[in-house]
Design an enzyme around this catalytic site. Structure first.
Site, mmCIF file in Angstrom:
data_model
loop_
_atom_site.group_PDB
_atom_site.id
_atom_site.type_symbol
_atom_site.label_atom_id
_atom_site.label_comp_id
_atom_site.label_asym_id
_atom_site.label_seq_id
_atom_site.Cartn_x
_atom_site.Cartn_y
_atom_site.Cartn_z
ATOM 1 N N GLN A 233 8.019 -2.282 4.405
ATOM 2 C CA GLN A 233 7.646 -3.568 3.837
ATOM 3 C C GLN A 233 8.849 -4.457 3.562
ATOM 4 O O GLN A 233 8.702 -5.667 3.390
ATOM 5 C CB GLN A 233 6.833 -3.356 2.552
ATOM 6 N N ASP B 134 4.907 10.212 9.285
ATOM 7 C CA ASP B 134 4.980 8.807 9.643
ATOM 8 C C ASP B 134 3.840 8.408 10.578
ATOM 9 O O ASP B 134 3.533 9.119 11.543
ATOM 10 C CB ASP B 134 6.319 8.536 10.327
ATOM 11 N N GLU C 78 1.299 8.641 5.961
ATOM 12 C CA GLU C 78 1.208 7.195 6.166
ATOM 13 C C GLU C 78 0.106 7.016 7.196
ATOM 14 O O GLU C 78 0.220 7.505 8.327
ATOM 15 C CB GLU C 78 2.508 6.596 6.691
ATOM 16 N N ASP D 207 -2.633 -0.920 0.515
ATOM 17 C CA ASP D 207 -3.516 -1.899 -0.118
ATOM 18 C C ASP D 207 -2.959 -2.396 -1.446
ATOM 19 O O ASP D 207 -2.986 -3.602 -1.735
ATOM 20 C CB ASP D 207 -4.910 -1.294 -0.330
ATOM 21 N N VAL D 208 -2.480 -1.482 -2.283
ATOM 22 C CA VAL D 208 -1.916 -1.915 -3.566
ATOM 23 C C VAL D 208 -0.682 -2.780 -3.322
ATOM 24 O O VAL D 208 -0.502 -3.829 -3.954
ATOM 25 C CB VAL D 208 -1.589 -0.709 -4.458
#
Length: 616
Positions: free
Chosen positions: A406, A267, A303, A329-330
């Site tokens: 996210q 992480d 990450e 980014d994707v």
């Protein structure tokens, strides 16, 4: 078969019916051992050497017995290397004899990384029971879905009964809320029988804010030279850091050996402050590659917000390299394209002066790995971000539409199905699941679960109030939450109802429209297993770009010589210029393409995948 990782600290059950206890307490004058016994607590002196190691071997103490350490005659603390703390992080530790567990996965050697289809799970909210045992009962669903790797959010012991896991303070102890060490081992053992890898998320950048006592007797564990968002950094490069580094190296090996995890996700690697050479991450990777070699497939995933390409590329057999990185980014490109959001870091992916900016970045990320490879980031005040990544294999990048960050780091925990229209989401899903990158799903995503995934925790009242207010301040810069009254709508992380709202209703997958989404995911993952995964070894990118009307065009040279092509219109209007894809049609979101898909204009939110020769 029995498996046991020996460590120079903690409680080690010996074969003669005794237990050896060791504690590193360099900034304490003395440490004593408190052992629970039927006749009461035994208080025993511990021998202390010049380096701060305190040790005592006690006969007649073994598996299941409870113990603590008494520091300087005044502070009772759990073992920082506790294998289990049945009464939470403030309570006593328990002696665990790992040799008592009998493994059945003797023929399991893991799976190669290119076969990975990851499924991220929070143990406490995935099932109604929220336990390792209940999760074990869901393994068949993952296999039928097409998943090959279960990825657990952190399970290291955290304060209270509910937490994401990133506030852990006892990194060797599975949290008792989820079950016992044996329960976790049974989950891993069963997953291997199903052909599933199991990966674990570990946190080496900080300890949680409640229940960590290391400052009281091992101040050298922390560095005042470095700061992190959570306070003092862990000391990986200052005086006394060798013992600290060994603590985490043993933690890595402990999970991989004693629990048979198939890999670890590290992480927020960008928050690990370390100026040494080699850094702790490189030392970990080197140690893992040396220990397991080709005997087992063991995977290491980062990450890392820095887009540190130099840390990646284990496919090239670099001994200190990681297999892959979570690819924000994707995600950010796809999210911006299908939702239209541009707050916060999404500003980097939406340029008002270039209608095709998002499409260009997505095409670059799909073809080369990172969208940002050393350019100045507007959302970071012009700071350069990233490193060149086109030389890396596509499998060095883990892509996703949802994950705990996210989704859960949104103010209201919104899942993507509430933010994007169904045709747009369907297009993004087809890109995620058929790309040569490694796909990651977040629990419930496959049936478009309607429940939010909110930020939740349980702390003492004073700390809970600070967390609540801090959470609401965090979103003050977002347009929707400029008004203080609006910020009151952000759920209280410490309210038990916030946790309960995040729990999945597994029965939803059997009802429309959720059943239709589940069928789509199963179909696309079946296609991935038949057509994409067998061709991934040796895969490399050929090109990625944007057509004159913003169409995304990417080509990959697959390991068997075939060329995989993606053509996508991630917009709400049709293209006016016919596009040629070539090759055999693998999948399209718009079946009207059929066998005559070449030369057709692209409908809104249309994705076409085809497979052919380099010139077909």
């Amino acid at each position: 078969m029995k498996r046991f990782h020996p460590m120079p600290f903690g409680a080690q059950a010996l074969e003669n019916g005794a237990t050896r206890f060791r504690l590193w307490a360099p900034t304490a004058s003395r440490a004593e051992l408190l052992c629970s016994a039927p006749q009461g607590v035994r208080r025993l002196d511990m021998a202390r050497d010049a380096d701060g190691w305190c040790e005592r071997t006690v006969e007649g103490v073994g598996h299941g017995d409870l113990y603590r350490f008494l520091v300087d005659g005044r502070l009772e603390v759990p073992d920082p290397a506790s294998r289990f703390n049945p009464h939470d992080v403030q309570g006593p530790s328990m002696v665990v004899d790992p040799a008592r567990f009998e493994w059945s996965d003797t023929e399991w050697h893991g799976r190669p990384w290119h076969e990975a289809v990851l499924y991220e799970v929070h143990v406490g909210t995935f099932t109604g029971e929220g336990t390792f045992g209940a999760l074990q009962d869901r393994l068949g669903h993952l296999v039928e879905l097409g998943v090959t790797a279960l990825e657990l959010m952190p399970v290291a012991d955290f304060p209270g009964t509910r937490n994401w896991g990133y506030d852990g303070v006892l990194p060797f102890a599975p949290d008792a809320r989820y079950g016992t060490p044996e329960d976790l081992k049974r989950l891993v053992d069963a997953a291997h029988r199903h052909g599933l890898m199991v990966l674990l998320d570990v946190v080496y950048n900080h300890f949680g804010p409640e229940g960590n006592y290391l400052h009281a007797y091992a101040a050298d564990f922390f560095s005042e030279r470095h700061r992190t968002p959570w306070g003092s950094a862990i000391n990986f490069d200052g005086p006394g850091s060798r013992t600290v580094r060994d603590f985490y190296l043993h933690n890595v090996m402990y999970w991989l050996e004693e629990y048979r995890f198939d890999g670890l996700r590290f992480d927020a690697a960008h928050a690990i402050a370390d100026d040494s050479q080699p850094g702790i991450l490189e030392e970990i990777a080197q140690a893992v590659r040396t220990r397991f070699g080709s005997a087992r497939h063991v995977h290491l995933i980062l990450e890392d917000d820095r887009n540190s390409a130099h840390l990646l590329g284990h496919a090239a057999r670099r001994p200190a390299a990681f297999d892959a990185q979570w690819n924000d980014d994707v995600h950010h490109c796809l999210h911006a394209a299908i939702t239209g959001e541009h707050d916060g870091y999404y500003r980097d992916y939406v340029d008002a002066g270039d209608d095709f900016h998002t499409a260009r970045l997505l095409a670059r990320a799909l073809a080369e790995g990172f969208a940002w490879q050393g350019e100045p980031s507007p959302s970071r005040g012009g700071e350069l971000r990233g490193e060149p990544s086109a030389h890396l294999p596509p499998t060095a990048f883990v892509d996703f539409l949802q994950n705990h960050d996210q989704t859960g780091n949104r103010a209201l925990g919104d899942r993507i199905g509430r933010l994007a229209p169904a045709p747009a989401l369907r297009a993004a899903v087809s890109i995620l699941l058929l790309s040569p990158h490694v796909p990651l799903l977040f629990m419930g995503e496959e049936w478009n679960a309607p429940e939010p995934f909110l930020f939740f925790c349980e702390f003492d009242p004073e700390l809970a109030a600070k967390v609540r207010e801090g959470r609401r301040r965090e979103f003050a810069d977002f347009q929707r939450f400029h008004d203080p009254e609006a910020r009151l709508l952000i759920p209280d992380p410490c309210d038990p109802a916030t946790f309960e709202r995040s729990r999945l209703d597994l029965a939803m997958a059997q009802h429309e429209p959720h059943r239709g989404w589940l069928a789509l995911y199963r179909h696309l993952l079946g296609l991935r297993h038949r057509e994409i995964i067998p061709r991934l070894p040796g895969c490399r990118s050929l090109e990625g770009g944007v057509g004159t009307h913003g169409e995304i065009c990417v080509r990959w040279h697959m390991g068997d010589g075939a060329v995989l092509r993606l053509l996508a219109n991630l917009g709400p209007t049709s293209t006016t210029r016919p596009m040629h894809t070539g090759g055999r049609l693998l999948y399209t979101t718009h079946p009207e393409f059929g066998a005559a898909h070449t030369g057709s204009a692209l409908a809104p939110w249309c994705v076409v995948w085809s497979l052919g020769s380099a010139h077909g």
